[in-house]
Every structure is written in structure tokens, then in C-alpha cells.
Design a protein around this motif. Structure first.
Motif, PDB file in Angstrom:
ATOM      1  N   VAL A   1      -3.567   5.100   7.058  1.00 59.32           N
ATOM      2  CA  VAL A   1      -4.661   4.437   7.776  1.00 59.32           C
ATOM      3  C   VAL A   1      -4.220   4.105   9.197  1.00 59.32           C
TER       4      VAL A   1
ATOM      5  N   LEU B   1     -14.195  -6.608  -1.402  1.00 63.68           N
ATOM      6  CA  LEU B   1     -14.640  -5.276  -0.985  1.00 63.68           C
ATOM      7  C   LEU B   1     -15.717  -4.737  -1.915  1.00 63.68           C
TER       8      LEU B   1
ATOM      9  N   ALA C   1     -17.863  -0.661   1.496  1.00 65.08           N
ATOM     10  CA  ALA C   1     -16.482  -0.472   1.944  1.00 65.08           C
ATOM     11  C   ALA C   1     -15.702   0.384   0.950  1.00 65.08           C
TER      12      ALA C   1
ATOM     13  N   GLN D   1     -12.036   1.571   1.818  1.00 65.26           N
ATOM     14  CA  GLN D   1     -11.106   0.445   1.806  1.00 65.26           C
ATOM     15  C   GLN D   1     -10.899  -0.070   0.381  1.00 65.26           C
TER      16      GLN D   1
ATOM     17  N   ASP E   1       0.786  -1.230   0.000  1.00 60.45           N
ATOM     18  CA  ASP E   1       0.000   0.000   0.000  1.00 60.45           C
ATOM     19  C   ASP E   1       0.817   1.277   0.000  1.00 60.45           C
TER      20      ASP E   1
ATOM     21  N   VAL F   1      -8.377   2.120  -1.357  1.00 57.37           N
ATOM     22  CA  VAL F   1      -7.011   1.815  -0.910  1.00 57.37           C
ATOM     23  C   VAL F   1      -6.498   0.567  -1.618  1.00 57.37           C
ATOM     24  N   HIS F   2      -7.350  -0.449  -1.747  1.00 55.30           N
ATOM     25  CA  HIS F   2      -6.895  -1.699  -2.350  1.00 55.30           C
ATOM     26  C   HIS F   2      -6.838  -1.634  -3.875  1.00 55.30           C
TER      27      HIS F   2
ATOM     28  N   THR G   1      -9.059  -9.333  -2.797  1.00 53.13           N
ATOM     29  CA  THR G   1      -9.485  -8.271  -1.884  1.00 53.13           C
ATOM     30  C   THR G   1     -10.381  -7.261  -2.587  1.00 53.13           C
TER      31      THR G   1
END
Length: 135
Positions: free
Chosen positions: A34, A76, A82, A85, A27, A88-89, A72
Motif C-alpha cells: 500500500v 471498516l 472500504a 482496506q 500487515d 488488508v485488515h 478496525t
């Protein structure tokens, strides 16, 4: 070497250290932000986030980080609630070598299993991330 330690650089690496390293590799600064944002409200939760998902799960053999980020992003997206999140992913996916097409196709695939609203939300999240990332 125990389950909670791994060899890295010749020294035993704790779950926390391994989690920090893997989070940074995947990340970059987004993951650090975060963790830092949790410092004043829930520092223990920040530690859990580093130790369990990244120090334990992401460190497991069997899937590379690209496959883990595809899974992921799919999960999500399917959750449908989400968005932060997911963004971010999506950025993490780009960071570990996924291309935009792979991310978009992963999200579109979720329309079959999670419905059109979840896929639409995921596509708009991807659009936002792509607008902030160089092509």
C-alpha cells in the motif's frame, strides 16, 4: 522520550520508523505494498499513513494489536465502502492471531449497527481473504 519518539533497541525511534515497524508487524508485505503504491502519486500521504495511524495510534498503550484489529475490522465493515482496506485488515487480523471465527463474528455483529448489506459485503471480503490464506 517525547510523544513523537519511543525507545526501541536503545535508540530513539521516529514516528515514521515506529510506523514502518508496526505496519510490518501487523500487515507484513500487504502494508508495504500500500505504501509503495502511493510513492508515485502521493508520497506525503504514504508518510502520513505510516506516522499517524501506525506510528501514533497503533503504538498507544491500552489495547493490544488483536483488539485494535477487531475494532478496525468492525469499523471498516460498518463503513460499507472500504472493501480493499477491509481485506488488508482481515489479513492483518489473521496475522496478529485472530481466528476466522472471531473475524466472522465481528463482521456479523456489524449487521446490528451498520445493516445487512454492510455485513454481507464484509463477509464476502472475509471469504476472499480466507480463500487466499492457509487455514
Amino acid at each position: 522520550m517525547t510523544h513523537t519518539q519511543a525507545q526501541h533497541g536503545g535508540a530513539a525511534e521516529s514516528r515514521l520508523e515506529r510506523g514502518r515497524r508496526i505496519l510490518s508487524e501487523i500487515d507484513g508485505h500487504a502494508g508495504e505494498r500500500v505504501v509503495d503504491a502511493l510513492a508515485d502519486i502521493a508520497p506525503d500521504f504514504a508518510r502520513y499513513l505510516l506516522e499517524f495511524p501506525f506510528g501514533d495510534i497503533y503504538a498507544r498503550p491500552g489495547l493490544d494489536v488483536r483488539a485494535r484489529e477487531i475494532a478496525t475490522i468492525a469499523a471498516l465493515t460498518a463503513l460499507g465502502n472500504a472493501g480493499p482496506q477491509l481485506k488488508v485488515h482481515i489479513a492483518a487480523g489473521l496475522n496478529v492471531g485472530l481466528d476466522r471465527r472471531e473475524i466472522v463474528e465481528t463482521i456479523i455483529q456489524m449487521a446490528v449497527y451498520a445493516g445487512f448489506p454492510a455485513a454481507l459485503n464484509g463477509l464476502f471480503a472475509a471469504k476472499d481473504v480466507f480463500a487466499q490464506e492457509p487455514a
